[in-house]
Design an enzyme around this catalytic site. Structure first.
Site, PDB file in Angstrom:
ATOM      1  N   LYS A   1       0.820  -1.215   0.000  1.00  0.00           N
ATOM      2  CA  LYS A   1       0.000   0.000   0.000  1.00  0.00           C
ATOM      3  C   LYS A   1       0.854   1.266   0.000  1.00  0.00           C
ATOM      4  CE  LYS A   1      -4.360  -2.010   1.251  1.00  0.00           C
ATOM      5  NZ  LYS A   1      -5.395  -2.290   2.238  1.00  0.00           N
TER       6      LYS A   1
ATOM      7  N   ARG B   1      -3.429 -10.325   4.779  1.00  0.00           N
ATOM      8  CA  ARG B   1      -3.799 -10.283   3.358  1.00  0.00           C
ATOM      9  C   ARG B   1      -2.614  -9.698   2.589  1.00  0.00           C
ATOM     10  NH1 ARG B   1      -5.942  -6.712  -0.287  1.00  0.00           N
ATOM     11  NH2 ARG B   1      -7.490  -7.528  -1.749  1.00  0.00           N
TER      12      ARG B   1
HETATM   13  N1  HH2 Z   1      -7.449  -3.867   0.685  1.00  0.00           N
HETATM   14  C1  HH2 Z   1      -7.729  -3.845  -0.632  1.00  0.00           C
HETATM   15  C2  HH2 Z   1      -8.803  -4.618  -1.122  1.00  0.00           C
HETATM   16  N2  HH2 Z   1      -9.541  -5.401  -0.303  1.00  0.00           N
HETATM   17  N3  HH2 Z   1     -10.004  -6.234   1.862  1.00  0.00           N
HETATM   18  C3  HH2 Z   1      -9.742  -6.250   3.168  1.00  0.00           C
HETATM   19  N4  HH2 Z   1     -10.479  -7.015   3.992  1.00  0.00           N
HETATM   20  N5  HH2 Z   1      -8.713  -5.522   3.704  1.00  0.00           N
HETATM   21  C4  HH2 Z   1      -7.931  -4.716   2.941  1.00  0.00           C
HETATM   22  O1  HH2 Z   1      -7.005  -4.050   3.490  1.00  0.00           O
HETATM   23  C5  HH2 Z   1      -8.188  -4.648   1.533  1.00  0.00           C
HETATM   24  C6  HH2 Z   1      -9.257  -5.439   1.014  1.00  0.00           C
HETATM   25  C7  HH2 Z   1      -6.925  -3.004  -1.557  1.00  0.00           C
HETATM   26  O2  HH2 Z   1      -5.815  -3.698  -2.055  1.00  0.00           O
HETATM   27  P1  HH2 Z   1      -5.726  -4.558  -3.438  1.00  0.00           P
HETATM   28  O3  HH2 Z   1      -6.721  -5.654  -3.463  1.00  0.00           O
HETATM   29  O4  HH2 Z   1      -4.343  -5.003  -3.590  1.00  0.00           O
HETATM   30  O5  HH2 Z   1      -6.018  -3.545  -4.587  1.00  0.00           O
HETATM   31  P2  HH2 Z   1      -7.351  -3.174  -5.351  1.00  0.00           P
HETATM   32  O6  HH2 Z   1      -8.404  -2.845  -4.381  1.00  0.00           O
HETATM   33  O7  HH2 Z   1      -6.959  -2.012  -6.214  1.00  0.00           O
HETATM   34  O8  HH2 Z   1      -7.789  -4.333  -6.160  1.00  0.00           O
END
Ligand code: HH2
Length: 276
Positions: free
Chosen positions: A218, A254
């Protein structure tokens, strides 16, 4: 199916974004075969859960239609289910997508809106009867980083919010043992907020429900290390944050980088428990 939450270490949840625009791996795994390959690599590397998302929640992201999201995630869940018994979570705010995903074999609903997106979200969670991740976020992904009004006490505010959402879920019929909490690192938070939440994670884990923590790659990491402008350069910071969260009682991490996180957890446990 394997136990979702190992008793002696945090579970590793490997991130699989089947989207064209996720901030770190967007576009790479859009094709089902590529998604499957990446899922199997993460399972080999030690992922306990694969988190599949079809809508980016990165700051400023556009929302996608239900049909588009279903088209992205369902074939991947079906293919993964056919190949592996590893638990799958569906990262969606839409109850219809959660229903279809659980129907296709997913085992956990990961909802970044903590069941606030649709009126029928709490009822859907109760009906599905699987673990539900309730995450803290201010505003929505489109607006969340625009309004960074200071919190009074970010850890206490987030803990109070999560307590309230867990209560709402229980009132709708979700059983307490199916409720997991997440402070929502990066969702409407400043650098200091993210650091305070990580430092104070124990206050959230002491609420008595499993805590999921996600700081992987992040942007706040780049605020501490400007050389890490690209998401793929944030491995060291991601692992450091994951270990700090494990120290604070996180039950699920995660992450994008499964092998490196698994290795860090092994070393952390050996140091902590004096066992190899
Ligand atoms: N962060 C993201 C997406 N989903 N779910 C939970 N429970 N906790 C988190 O911190 C979280 C999440 C954002 O990260 P990422 O999936 O890598 O990116 P994107 O949302 O752009 O797909």
């Amino acid at each position: 199916m394997r136990t979702l939450l190992p008793p002696d270490r945090p579970a590793i949840m490997g991130i699989l974004n089947v989207t064209p625009d996720s901030f770190s791996d967007g576009g790479r795994y859009k094709a089902r075969d590529a998604a499957m390959r990446q899922a199997m690599i993460m399972i080999d590397q030690g992922a306990d859960i694969i988190d599949i998302g079809g809508e980016s929640t990165r700051p400023g992201a556009d929302s996608v239609s239900e049909t588009e999201e279903l088209d992205r995630v369902i074939p991947v869940i079906e293919a993964l289910r056919a190949e592996s018994a590893t638990p799958v979570s569906i990262d969606t705010m839409k109850p219809a997508v959660a229903r279809a995903a659980i129907g296709a074999g997913a085992n956990i609903w990961n909802d970044v809106t903590a069941l606030r997106f649709a009126d029928d979200s709490p009822a859907a969670a109760a009906e599905l009867g699987v673990p539900i991740v309730l995450m803290h976020m201010r505003g929505d992904p489109k607006t969340m980083q625009a309004d960074l009004a200071p919190y009074d006490d970010v850890v206490a505010d987030v803990a109070a919010f999560l307590t309230g959402r867990a209560g709402a879920a229980e009132a709708a019929g979700v059983s307490r043992e199916n409720i997991w909490l997440d402070p929502g690192i990066g969702f409407g938070k400043s650098l200091e907020d993210n650091l305070a939440l990580t430092r104070g994670l124990r206050q959230v884990s002491e609420l008595g429900l499993p805590v999921l923590y996600g700081a992987s790659r992040k942007r706040f990491i780049a605020l501490l290390d400007p050389a890490a402008d690209s998401a793929a350069d944030r491995l060291g910071g991601s692992v450091a944050a994951a270990i700090a969260a494990a120290e604070g009682g996180a039950r699920v991490l995660r992450v994008h980088d499964v092998a490196e996180t698994a290795q860090a957890l092994k070393v952390w446990r050996a140091i902590k428990d004096g066992k190899t």
